[in-house]
Design an enzyme around this catalytic site. Structure first.
Site, PDB file in Angstrom:
ATOM      1  N   LYS A 288      56.940 -98.702  -9.462  1.00 49.54           N
ATOM      2  CA  LYS A 288      55.976 -97.743  -9.985  1.00 49.54           C
ATOM      3  C   LYS A 288      54.910 -98.497 -10.779  1.00 49.54           C
ATOM      4  CE  LYS A 288      55.871 -93.159 -12.099  1.00 49.54           C
ATOM      5  NZ  LYS A 288      56.666 -92.080 -12.714  1.00 49.54           N
ATOM      6  N   GLU A 382      67.586 -78.112 -12.176  1.00 49.34           N
ATOM      7  CA  GLU A 382      67.437 -77.012 -13.135  1.00 49.34           C
ATOM      8  C   GLU A 382      68.587 -76.017 -13.071  1.00 49.34           C
ATOM      9  OE1 GLU A 382      63.356 -78.576 -12.003  1.00 49.34           O
ATOM     10  OE2 GLU A 382      65.141 -77.930 -10.891  1.00 49.34           O
ATOM     11  N   ARG A 410      63.172 -71.997 -11.126  1.00 44.59           N
ATOM     12  CA  ARG A 410      64.078 -72.531 -10.103  1.00 44.59           C
ATOM     13  C   ARG A 410      65.545 -72.236 -10.434  1.00 44.59           C
ATOM     14  NH1 ARG A 410      62.465 -78.403  -8.323  1.00 44.59           N
ATOM     15  NH2 ARG A 410      62.361 -77.469  -6.263  1.00 44.59           N
TER      16      ARG A 410
END
Length: 655
Positions: A288, A382, A410
């Site tokens: 990243k 979640e 969610r």
């Protein structure tokens, strides 16, 4: 390698040719390598001008080029998970000249968006959806007998989501022709490094090995014991040097891990895999922030950046003058929550804090360091976060779930079935409620009051400033049942935050300004706008505080003593707090004129947070304009404002 963001547009002749319509598939290896340098330089330059997500994009420059070189996009479908890493994809697909507008009003979306480009095959913003969507596309291609390849690119963070594993398991059973690429940027999943793993990955991706594997399958499947032995041998060999056993067990042909920055190897591997039948899984290792030194050193901090500010030349006279004391920065609401969480944990050893991969954004870093044994980051899961909290609450612990409004959507079934139905003592700290700005419709917290208000047993609060947020969190935590406190992204009005925590009276609002004629019932963090409008209109202004339960006695009094009620909230008008006020008055048979200001019945696009609030009529000016319109046309039902209960809506006269 860049150590600073370029301030001048880099020289990008090959990239310019792609933007002018040249097909990436026509490039040779040297041109592809040069393109990767140009694309990385242009990404750094463009994000420096506009701001936005760029750490993930820097990590997939080579992968993006390889995908568009090998596959015939957009005929072949390319599905990006979440979309933070899709900036290079946008640059390569005709949007290079518009990158300066990304995340600005009427500009490019910060995520893939179907309406924006044919190359954006699936709109995203929430994670872990790519495998399911790509599988649907692959099954559709097979049904329509289309020779169309389908590729999903999912990060090692997104693949922790349960939905991704549901899709992987289903595809392993149905066996569609599709490729999933795991972009492992070493942020979430551990893996084996070293020459042996890389060596075997190259073997498994080679045409020779694939041909031998497919040919052996056809022969050995006729002799089941021999086939079972060969299959187990291959899996155990892979398991010793690569983390692919899980995916093989789910029914995928796993290859990897390979270097995601080795462009020639990526191209060769994708060429070898693109025509394989059945579910294929390629594991690539990336970094990243690759190519930008600060982002490589701090991938979390450089996940996204603000645009570069052009600094004027220093004023020598100002430099010689005494420097005034710097104004103390206002804390963000997430910081208010983070401080409250630590203070509350000091008082109560039963407090357990849970977050679905939102530690930094939710202000939980100090807590995670001070109370590591009482901190649970469940990754992008979640649903698990909410039911984990429910299980803790069953055993007399006091869980606090820190979650963004848009992500709590969610886990709606778990919220109802596992928490509210059982009246379990779980506190939800709901961040990013309301309009969040540049991340747009996938991230606006536009619906939480609507979807929470209809759930029995829920306590719902909407604080008007930072101190009220702290005290309301304390009140919700002390409440023996499910409770949710919602607050916005960014800073508040700068209220003095009291160190002492005091329980607020549940279901009681506060009249902050007494006026006449019009009463403004404010729910939440736009209270300063409501108060400013009240001053201009000489209206009564109320900080309602609680959405559930409502202060019914106060609402009755306001309805009987004022000609017009205006409800004001940063939530969808449909089913929101204002709808609750209208429903209550209707049930009481009260003949009252009431108007609602909030988010209209459409998805709100991206843009500056203040700008889109103004566009959606959530400002002082909107309140004033509404009252002036009502004064001119007292019985009007037209215009953009919702009329739920009006003077002529109920035949029962006001008593």
């Amino acid at each position: 390698m860049f150590t600073e963001l370029p301030t001048q547009r880099p020289h990008t002749p090959i990239l310019d040719g792609i933007d002018a319509g040249r097909n990436p598939s026509a490039l040779n290896e040297q041109e592809l390598l040069a393109l990767s340098d140009e694309l990385r330089a242009y990404l750094l330059y463009s994000v420096g001008q506009s701001g936005g997500h760029f750490g993930a994009g820097l990590g997939v420059v080579e992968l993006t080029i390889a995908l568009h070189h090998v596959f015939d996009t957009p005929h072949d479908r390319l599905v990006w998970d979440v979309g933070h890493q899709a900036y290079p994809h946008k640059i390569l697909t005709g949007r290079m000249q518009d990158m300066h507008s990304i995340r600005l009003a009427n500009g490019l979306s910060g995520f893939p968006k179907r309406a924006e480009s044919d190359y954006d095959t699936f709109g995203v913003g929430h994670s872990s959806t790519s495998v399911s969507a790509a599988m649907g596309m692959a099954l559709a291609a097979a049904r329509e007998e289309q020779r169309r390849r389908v590729v999903a690119v999912i990060g090692d963070g997104a693949i922790t989501g349960g939905m991704a594993f549901e899709a992987l398991a289903h595809a392993g059973d149905v066996r569609p022709d599709m490729l999933v690429i795991l972009n492992d940027n070493q942020m979430s999943i551990g893996h084996n490094r070293g020459g042996l793993a890389s060596y075997f990955a190259k073997i498994w991706a080679s045409k020779t090995y694939i041909a031998m594997r497919e040919g052996s399958k056809r022969v050995l499947k006729k002799m089941k014991p021999a086939w079972d032995l060969a299959k187990r041998t291959e899996e155990h060999m892979k398991g010793m040097v690569a983390p692919g056993t899980l995916f093989e067990e789910l029914g995928w042909h796993y290859i990897g891990p390979i270097d995601g920055h080795d462009l020639p190897q990526l191209v060769q591997t994708l060429e070898n895999m693109k025509d394989l039948k059945g579910p294929q899984f390629l594991h690539v290792l990336t970094m990243k922030g690759k190519g930008y030194t600060p982002a490589e050193a701090d991938p979390v901090g450089f996940h996204a950046i603000n645009k570069l500010e052009t600094k004027p030349a220093p004023d020598t006279a100002a430099l010689s003058a005494p420097t005034p004391e710097k104004t103390k920065k206002k804390p963000k609401y997430q910081d208010v929550f983070g401080q409250w969480l630590c203070d509350m944990a000091d008082q109560d050893g039963r407090l357990m804090a849970i977050t679905p991969a939102m530690c930094e954004g939710s202000g939980m870093v100090p807590y995670s360091k001070r109370f590591p044994d009482r901190y649970f980051d469940v990754a992008i899961a979640e649903q698990h976060a909410v039911t984990l909290a429910a299980g803790m609450a069953c055993e007399n612990l006091k869980p606090v779930v820190a979650i963004y409004s848009t992500f709590l959507q969610r886990a709606y079934d778990q919220l109802i079935h596992d928490v509210a139905l059982q009246k379990l003592d779980v506190t939800f700290a709901i961040d990013r409620a309301g309009l969040v700005g540049q991340d747009g419709p996938t991230h606006h917290g536009a619906f939480d009051l609507s979807y929470l208000r209809c759930i029995p047993n829920m306590l719902i609060g909407a604080p008007s400033d930072e101190n009220e947020c702290r005290q309301m969190l304390y009140t919700a935590y002390r409440h023996p049942g499910p409770a949710a406190i919602r607050y916005p992204r960014g800073t508040g009005p700068g209220a003095l935050i009291e160190e002492t925590m005091t329980e607020l009276e549940i279901g009681k609002g506060v009249v902050v300004r007494q006026g006449s004629g019009t009463a403004i019932l404010n729910f939440g963090a736009l209270f300063t706008e409501a108060l400013a409008a009240g001053e201009e209109l000489d209206a009564t202004v109320v900080d309602m505080r609680w959405v559930k339960p409502l202060d019914e006695a106060l609402i009755l009094d306001l309805a009987r003593s004022h000609d017009l009620l205006i409800t004001f909230e940063e939530n969808a008008i449909a089913g929101g707090a204002g709808a609750g006020v209208a429903e209550f008055l209707s049930a009481q048979g009260i003949n009252a004129a009431i108007r609602h200001l909030g988010i209209p019945d459409h998805f709100v696009e991206h843009g500056g947070q203040d700008d889109i609030r103004a566009e959606q009529a959530m400002s002082r000016d909107a309140i004033v304009a509404l009252v002036q319109t009502e004064s001119a046309e007292p019985d009007s039902k037209g215009g953009p404002f919702s009329l739920v209960a009006s003077r002529d809506a109920f035949p029962i006269a006001r008593d």
